[in-house]
Design a protein around this motif. Sequence first.
Motif, PDB file in Angstrom:
ATOM      1  N   HIS A  71      43.650  27.002 -32.613  1.00 51.74           N
ATOM      2  CA  HIS A  71      43.099  28.515 -33.669  1.00 51.74           C
ATOM      3  C   HIS A  71      41.587  29.218 -33.864  1.00 51.74           C
ATOM      4  O   HIS A  71      41.000  29.536 -34.351  1.00 51.74           O
ATOM      5  N   TRP A  72      41.348  28.772 -32.476  1.00 52.98           N
ATOM      6  CA  TRP A  72      39.813  28.654 -32.169  1.00 52.98           C
ATOM      7  C   TRP A  72      38.819  30.627 -32.181  1.00 52.98           C
ATOM      8  O   TRP A  72      39.741  31.210 -31.507  1.00 52.98           O
ATOM      9  N   ASP A  73      38.573  30.689 -33.571  1.00 53.66           N
ATOM     10  CA  ASP A  73      37.931  32.311 -33.467  1.00 53.66           C
ATOM     11  C   ASP A  73      37.065  32.406 -34.783  1.00 53.66           C
ATOM     12  O   ASP A  73      36.614  31.319 -35.579  1.00 53.66           O
ATOM     13  N   ALA A  74      36.126  33.650 -34.033  1.00 53.82           N
ATOM     14  CA  ALA A  74      34.966  33.070 -35.319  1.00 53.82           C
ATOM     15  C   ALA A  74      34.868  33.580 -36.646  1.00 53.82           C
ATOM     16  O   ALA A  74      34.612  32.374 -37.199  1.00 53.82           O
ATOM     17  N   ASN A  75      36.160  34.308 -37.132  1.00 51.97           N
ATOM     18  CA  ASN A  75      36.635  34.005 -38.204  1.00 51.97           C
ATOM     19  C   ASN A  75      36.726  32.292 -39.054  1.00 51.97           C
ATOM     20  O   ASN A  75      36.598  31.971 -39.634  1.00 51.97           O
ATOM     21  N   TYR A  76      37.897  32.148 -38.206  1.00 52.92           N
ATOM     22  CA  TYR A  76      38.446  30.738 -38.320  1.00 52.92           C
ATOM     23  C   TYR A  76      37.385  29.468 -38.607  1.00 52.92           C
ATOM     24  O   TYR A  76      37.438  28.440 -39.827  1.00 52.92           O
ATOM     25  N   ILE A  77      36.754  29.056 -37.468  1.00 56.66           N
ATOM     26  CA  ILE A  77      35.904  28.394 -37.723  1.00 56.66           C
ATOM     27  C   ILE A  77      34.453  28.599 -38.791  1.00 56.66           C
ATOM     28  O   ILE A  77      33.482  28.168 -39.120  1.00 56.66           O
ATOM     29  N   LYS A  78      34.088  29.990 -39.310  1.00 56.77           N
ATOM     30  CA  LYS A  78      33.181  29.981 -39.966  1.00 56.77           C
ATOM     31  C   LYS A  78      34.120  29.763 -41.666  1.00 56.77           C
ATOM     32  O   LYS A  78      32.951  29.131 -42.444  1.00 56.77           O
ATOM     33  N   ASP A 108      24.861  30.901 -36.131  1.00 57.67           N
ATOM     34  CA  ASP A 108      24.733  31.491 -34.358  1.00 57.67           C
ATOM     35  C   ASP A 108      26.166  31.813 -33.750  1.00 57.67           C
ATOM     36  O   ASP A 108      25.865  31.827 -32.596  1.00 57.67           O
ATOM     37  N   ILE A 109      26.903  31.432 -35.141  1.00 50.68           N
ATOM     38  CA  ILE A 109      28.889  31.675 -34.822  1.00 50.68           C
ATOM     39  C   ILE A 109      28.662  32.466 -33.570  1.00 50.68           C
ATOM     40  O   ILE A 109      29.533  32.238 -32.607  1.00 50.68           O
TER      41      ILE A 109
END
Length: 276
Positions: A71-78, A108-109
């Motif tokens: 599920h890699w995307d910036a919002n999810y990782i944040k 930095d994400i």
Amino acid sequence: MFKIGEFSKLTQVSVRMLRYYDETGLLKPAEVNKYTGYRLYCSKQIPTLNKILFLRDTGFTVLEIDNALKHWDANYIKEQLKIKEKETKENINLENQKLTKIRTAMSDINKKQIAIHCNVTLKSISSYDVLSLRKIIPNYFCEGDLWKELCDYIKVEKLNISEDNYSFAIYHDTEFKDKNVDVEVCIITNQKGLNKGNFIFHQTEPLEKAACSMVYGPYENISPAYKSFVHWLEENNQYEITGISRQVCHKGPWNETDPSKYLTEIQIPVKLKEKF
């Protein structure tokens, strides 16, 4: 394609961990030789490997890493990093290092990660008369202790060898290891002497052809530079690795106070593949 040992050496990830990532399904080999069973890897797998290492170093479990990769995307990782930040704060004494990495990653994400691509040149390396010290040390960061021990030995024995002489390190392991690494530090000298213990006067093997790259800046830049060799070797697939690597520290803590001005040369012996 690279054998698991070669991929380990170039990505600075141990064979043990690559096998573990295979077993857990996080990073399967690009190909498995149906006749030998050898695991083979390629440069396209490096971004995934970097994500795994980043998540591992910030405290994610195997299951969490697997879920994040899917599920890699910036919002999810944040959001996942915020959860980890809370967990880390509850264990401040043990988790300070992880907390720093999480905060850095959160800021930095959204920035595009830029890989270090080094210019690689081919050259021959002469044989040298050296005084060397070779030992099994806890990890690569302990290499400085070897250099200090060698320099102290030169002073105690009152040898006519300047610390400014050309020097380099040879890494005798055929793969990257997390601990108990076999390292030899060498300083060139015309002086001959008696060997004592691990302090040996000898002549190094010449390298008929070596792929060489200069690494500028702090020692943290060395690991990405090794990974750039993966791309170079794939683009120049007429060559194959033939031996153990060396590192020449042209500028380091002993002659440069600013780490951003350090200069390290990586030398990897190669040869043209035989044609069948």
